[in-house]
Motif scaffolding. Structure first.
Motif, PDB file in Angstrom:
ATOM      1  N   GLN A 111      -2.929  -8.537  78.711  1.00  0.00           N
ATOM      2  CA  GLN A 111      -2.592  -9.100  80.017  1.00  0.00           C
ATOM      3  C   GLN A 111      -3.064  -8.165  81.144  1.00  0.00           C
ATOM      4  O   GLN A 111      -3.627  -8.624  82.134  1.00  0.00           O
ATOM      5  N   THR A 112      -2.855  -6.865  80.958  1.00  0.00           N
ATOM      6  CA  THR A 112      -3.300  -5.875  81.954  1.00  0.00           C
ATOM      7  C   THR A 112      -4.830  -5.908  82.075  1.00  0.00           C
ATOM      8  O   THR A 112      -5.381  -5.853  83.170  1.00  0.00           O
ATOM      9  N   PHE A 113      -5.507  -5.992  80.932  1.00  0.00           N
ATOM     10  CA  PHE A 113      -6.974  -6.069  80.913  1.00  0.00           C
ATOM     11  C   PHE A 113      -7.431  -7.322  81.666  1.00  0.00           C
ATOM     12  O   PHE A 113      -8.346  -7.279  82.491  1.00  0.00           O
ATOM     13  N   TYR A 114      -6.766  -8.445  81.383  1.00  0.00           N
ATOM     14  CA  TYR A 114      -7.113  -9.706  82.044  1.00  0.00           C
ATOM     15  C   TYR A 114      -6.970  -9.577  83.559  1.00  0.00           C
ATOM     16  O   TYR A 114      -7.868  -9.970  84.309  1.00  0.00           O
ATOM     17  N   GLN A 115      -5.855  -9.009  84.015  1.00  0.00           N
ATOM     18  CA  GLN A 115      -5.622  -8.849  85.452  1.00  0.00           C
ATOM     19  C   GLN A 115      -6.711  -7.978  86.084  1.00  0.00           C
ATOM     20  O   GLN A 115      -7.185  -8.260  87.174  1.00  0.00           O
ATOM     21  N   HIS A 116      -7.108  -6.925  85.367  1.00  0.00           N
ATOM     22  CA  HIS A 116      -8.123  -6.001  85.863  1.00  0.00           C
ATOM     23  C   HIS A 116      -9.471  -6.699  86.087  1.00  0.00           C
ATOM     24  O   HIS A 116     -10.174  -6.426  87.052  1.00  0.00           O
ATOM     25  N   VAL A 128      -9.053  -8.684  73.504  1.00  0.00           N
ATOM     26  CA  VAL A 128      -9.836  -8.516  74.731  1.00  0.00           C
ATOM     27  C   VAL A 128     -11.312  -8.210  74.424  1.00  0.00           C
ATOM     28  O   VAL A 128     -11.607  -7.517  73.446  1.00  0.00           O
ATOM     29  N   PRO A 129     -12.237  -8.738  75.264  1.00  0.00           N
ATOM     30  CA  PRO A 129     -13.667  -8.478  75.033  1.00  0.00           C
ATOM     31  C   PRO A 129     -14.096  -7.181  75.734  1.00  0.00           C
ATOM     32  O   PRO A 129     -14.735  -7.195  76.781  1.00  0.00           O
ATOM     33  N   THR A 130     -13.743  -6.071  75.116  1.00  0.00           N
ATOM     34  CA  THR A 130     -13.933  -4.759  75.742  1.00  0.00           C
ATOM     35  C   THR A 130     -15.395  -4.364  75.958  1.00  0.00           C
ATOM     36  O   THR A 130     -15.682  -3.514  76.796  1.00  0.00           O
TER      37      THR A 130
END
Ligand SMILES: [Zn+2]
Length: 225
Positions: A192-197, A165-167
């Motif tokens: 996946q959670t990061f993407y949804q956010h 993920v690109p945090t």
């Protein structure tokens, strides 16, 4: 009497909250709630002290490999937490099959190196010592992955399913410079959670970059020797 006590304690709480907000706003560090927890148990999407004072200093075994300086393209040794290196190998191989070449220009950083960077670049461009994702050995800076590059578009399309993920590109707190080159290995579930956010922003950026690609305006990521 009862009312008076209540009012006084309320006033104390308000003062405390205001002080807390002032301190955090002033240091550019609005506390956000974590989006998820990575497979190593560290929070994502929140300013967090990973190592240093009062924290376990060890990041576990590190893998050493060859990286390339983002400007000079000179080869230089890199280190990453072993599981993150394995995950980078997967990412790199998948990308290579699709004509994208990924190289690392920064991996694991010690507390001492982070301290130097922080002194050199300041709080907008560097994290405090112990607070950087590079300090836990799960983050990479990718050589020549810029705002308008084919590699950045590819990573936005494929990175999440491979657990990256690109945090430092999508972040809600602080006054930082966005970093398309900075990716962190968190495992596919947390990714996946990061993407949804961040879905709305991510999809908008993918569309924008796809259209630039059609116009031939994205930088290619070439193979280094
Ligand atoms: Zn970075």
């Amino acid at each position: 009497m009862k009312t008076k006590t209540l009012t006084l304690s309320n006033w104390k709480s308000i003062t405390l909250i205001l002080t807390f907000l002032t301190i955090n706003l002033f240091s550019g560090e609005l506390i956000a709630r974590p989006i998820a927890t990575d497979i190593f148990g560290y929070p994502i999407g929140q300013s967090y002290q990973y190592i240093g004072k009062g924290k376990k200093a060890s990041v576990g075994p590190l893998a050493t490999f060859t990286g390339y300086h983002s400007r000079t393209l000179k080869s230089t040794p890199m280190r990453l937490k072993k599981a993150a290196y394995q995950a980078f190998t997967n990412l790199r191989n998948q990308a290579r099959q699709e004509g994208i070449y990924l190289y690392v220009s920064f991996g694991y950083r010690s507390l001492a190196t982070q301290r130097k960077l922080y002194q050199q670049f300041g709080p907008r461009r560097a994290e405090k010592p112990g607070y950087s994702e590079h300090n836990i050995g799960t983050a990479i800076d990718l050589t020549r992955v810029t705002f308008q590059s084919e590699a950045f578009l590819w990573l936005l399309k494929k990175g999440f399913q491979l657990g990256w993920v690109p945090t430092y590109y999508y972040r809600s707190e602080g006054n930082f410079i966005r970093e398309p080159w900075h990716w962190r290995y968190v495992g596919s579930k947390a990714a996946q959670t990061f993407y949804q956010h961040w879905k709305k922003s991510i999809e908008r950026d993918k569309q924008r970059l796809t259209s630039l690609k059609r116009q031939g305006k994205l930088a290619k990521n070439r193979k280094l020797k």
